[in-house]
Scaffold this motif. Structure first.
Motif, PDB file in Angstrom:
ATOM      1  N   SER A 129       0.839  -1.193   0.000  1.00 19.27           N
ATOM      2  CA  SER A 129       0.000   0.000   0.000  1.00 19.27           C
ATOM      3  C   SER A 129       0.875   1.244   0.000  1.00 19.27           C
ATOM      4  N   VAL A 130       0.292   2.323  -0.459  1.00 16.26           N
ATOM      5  CA  VAL A 130       0.944   3.617  -0.462  1.00 16.26           C
ATOM      6  C   VAL A 130      -0.040   4.625   0.121  1.00 16.26           C
ATOM      7  N   THR A 131       0.414   5.397   1.077  1.00 21.14           N
ATOM      8  CA  THR A 131      -0.444   6.360   1.750  1.00 21.14           C
ATOM      9  C   THR A 131       0.092   7.772   1.562  1.00 21.14           C
ATOM     10  N   GLN A 132      -0.775   8.646   1.111  1.00 21.96           N
ATOM     11  CA  GLN A 132      -0.448  10.075   1.063  1.00 21.96           C
ATOM     12  C   GLN A 132      -1.384  10.752   2.058  1.00 21.96           C
ATOM     13  N   PRO A 133      -0.861  11.156   3.200  1.00 21.82           N
ATOM     14  CA  PRO A 133      -1.734  11.624   4.281  1.00 21.82           C
ATOM     15  C   PRO A 133      -2.460  12.936   3.981  1.00 21.82           C
ATOM     16  N   ASP A 134      -1.899  13.724   3.098  1.00 19.18           N
ATOM     17  CA  ASP A 134      -2.462  15.046   2.824  1.00 19.18           C
ATOM     18  C   ASP A 134      -3.242  15.028   1.530  1.00 19.18           C
ATOM     19  N   ILE A 135      -4.552  15.301   1.622  1.00 20.46           N
ATOM     20  CA  ILE A 135      -5.369  15.326   0.411  1.00 20.46           C
ATOM     21  C   ILE A 135      -5.120  16.601  -0.375  1.00 20.46           C
ATOM     22  N   HIS A 136      -4.980  17.703   0.372  1.00 21.94           N
ATOM     23  CA  HIS A 136      -4.848  19.001  -0.266  1.00 21.94           C
ATOM     24  C   HIS A 136      -3.845  19.836   0.525  1.00 21.94           C
ATOM     25  N   ILE A 137      -2.939  20.476  -0.191  1.00 24.03           N
ATOM     26  CA  ILE A 137      -1.966  21.383   0.441  1.00 24.03           C
ATOM     27  C   ILE A 137      -1.953  22.687  -0.318  1.00 24.03           C
ATOM     28  N   THR A 138      -1.917  23.782   0.434  1.00 23.99           N
ATOM     29  CA  THR A 138      -1.808  25.112  -0.173  1.00 23.99           C
ATOM     30  C   THR A 138      -0.530  25.767   0.327  1.00 23.99           C
ATOM     31  N   VAL A 139       0.270  26.259  -0.591  1.00 24.33           N
ATOM     32  CA  VAL A 139       1.486  26.977  -0.233  1.00 24.33           C
ATOM     33  C   VAL A 139       1.555  28.261  -1.041  1.00 24.33           C
ATOM     34  N   SER A 140       2.285  29.219  -0.517  1.00 24.31           N
ATOM     35  CA  SER A 140       2.491  30.468  -1.237  1.00 24.31           C
ATOM     36  C   SER A 140       3.617  30.309  -2.240  1.00 24.31           C
ATOM     37  N   GLU A 141       3.514  31.018  -3.330  1.00 23.71           N
ATOM     38  CA  GLU A 141       4.576  30.976  -4.333  1.00 23.71           C
ATOM     39  C   GLU A 141       5.891  31.416  -3.696  1.00 23.71           C
ATOM     40  N   GLY A 142       6.941  30.646  -3.954  1.00 20.94           N
ATOM     41  CA  GLY A 142       8.242  30.937  -3.368  1.00 20.94           C
ATOM     42  C   GLY A 142       8.521  30.211  -2.074  1.00 20.94           C
ATOM     43  N   ALA A 143       7.488  29.673  -1.465  1.00 19.36           N
ATOM     44  CA  ALA A 143       7.667  28.922  -0.221  1.00 19.36           C
ATOM     45  C   ALA A 143       8.144  27.513  -0.531  1.00 19.36           C
ATOM     46  N   SER A 144       8.640  26.856   0.505  1.00 18.32           N
ATOM     47  CA  SER A 144       9.085  25.467   0.332  1.00 18.32           C
ATOM     48  C   SER A 144       7.899  24.528   0.414  1.00 18.32           C
ATOM     49  N   LEU A 145       8.121  23.330  -0.108  1.00 23.52           N
ATOM     50  CA  LEU A 145       7.039  22.345  -0.202  1.00 23.52           C
ATOM     51  C   LEU A 145       7.540  20.983   0.244  1.00 23.52           C
ATOM     52  N   GLU A 146       6.712  20.276   0.987  1.00 23.77           N
ATOM     53  CA  GLU A 146       6.989  18.872   1.275  1.00 23.77           C
ATOM     54  C   GLU A 146       5.679  18.102   1.190  1.00 23.77           C
ATOM     55  N   LEU A 147       5.648  17.098   0.343  1.00 21.36           N
ATOM     56  CA  LEU A 147       4.496  16.211   0.222  1.00 21.36           C
ATOM     57  C   LEU A 147       4.887  14.858   0.794  1.00 21.36           C
ATOM     58  N   ARG A 148       4.015  14.329   1.627  1.00 23.13           N
ATOM     59  CA  ARG A 148       4.353  13.114   2.348  1.00 23.13           C
ATOM     60  C   ARG A 148       3.854  11.855   1.632  1.00 23.13           C
ATOM     61  N   CYS A 149       4.638  10.797   1.776  1.00 28.23           N
ATOM     62  CA  CYS A 149       4.285   9.506   1.216  1.00 28.23           C
ATOM     63  C   CYS A 149       4.831   8.425   2.131  1.00 28.23           C
ATOM     64  N   ASN A 150       3.985   7.487   2.488  1.00 30.87           N
ATOM     65  CA  ASN A 150       4.412   6.326   3.265  1.00 30.87           C
ATOM     66  C   ASN A 150       4.026   5.061   2.517  1.00 30.87           C
ATOM     67  N   TYR A 151       4.871   4.066   2.585  1.00 33.24           N
ATOM     68  CA  TYR A 151       4.604   2.814   1.892  1.00 33.24           C
ATOM     69  C   TYR A 151       4.609   1.680   2.903  1.00 33.24           C
TER      70      TYR A 151
END
Lengths: 114, 112
Positions: free
Chosen positions: B3-25
């Protein structure tokens, strides 16, 4: 140009009317696969093929058939479509048979079953 | 089953900000892990992949991901987000004799 081509891109049909969604790739890939994408459910694998005449079920094979008579083609057949098969379908291919490499996706086929 | 889990359905960030999208397997043999991006009305495009070796992998469009076996994670990062990065992102696992598993996806919105 290297690509995966699906047809039709859009289709509205009625319950029980057999249909085929074609998929063709021009990259001589061994591996091909079908997915359906539904809101909130990501992509779910329907069937895959690791080479000509070798196919196997994915996670949601019920109601679908496939064949792999030629390396380049991998059609998806809905013998008797039902409304719960309304979805966005993607075909993908990969160079290696065991799906260890990059998947190349078609642009999708949006199917509506009334 | 893997299985693969992405805990965040929706993320909003400001332009220029850093981003991290999570994934667990789910636990298993060394996984083949991928991140794909899907722009509206398009198919999926590979951003990067991990098979073995260096746990920090670089991809296209300035993205990178880090494989952490101890946490069963493969998080996607970008130091500075651009408006064109708004899309849906999928983490996926392959290599299981042909079967592949995708997460449910994370939709990224970029605020101006």
């Amino acid at each position: 140009e290297a690509q995966v081509t699906q047809n039709p891109r859009y289709l509205i049909t009625v319950t029980g009317k057999k249909l085929t969604v074609t998929c063709s790739q021009n990259m001589n890939h061994e591996y091909m696969s079908w997915y359906r994408q539904d809101p909130g459910l990501g992509l779910r694998q329907i069937y895959y093929s690791m080479n000509v005449e070798v196919t196997d079920k994915g996670d949601v094979p019920e109601g679908y058939k496939v064949s792999r008579k030629e390396k380049r083609n991998f059609p998806l057949i809905l013998e008797s479509p039902s409304p719960n098969q309304t979805s966005l379908y993607f075909c993908a291919s990969s160079l290696r048979a065991a799906n260890t490499g990059e998947l190349f996706f078609g642009e999708g086929s949006r199917l509506t079953v009334l | 089953a893997q299985s693969v889990t992405q805990p965040d359905i929706h993320i909003t960030v400001s332009e220029g900000a850093s981003l991290e999208l999570r994934c667990n397997y789910s636990y298993g043999a060394t996984p083949y892990l991928f991140w794909y991006v899907q722009s509206p009305g398009q198919g999926l495009q590979l951003l990067l992949k991990y098979f073995s070796g260096d746990t920090l992998v670089q991809g296209i469009k300035g993205f990178e991901a880090e494989f952490k076996r101890s946490q069963s994670s493969f998080n996607l990062r970008k130091p500075s987000v651009h408006w064109s990065d708004a899309a849906e992102y999928f983490c996926a696992r392959g290599g299981n004799a042909g079967k592949s598993t995708f997460g449910d996806g994370t939709t990224l919105t970029v605020k101006p």
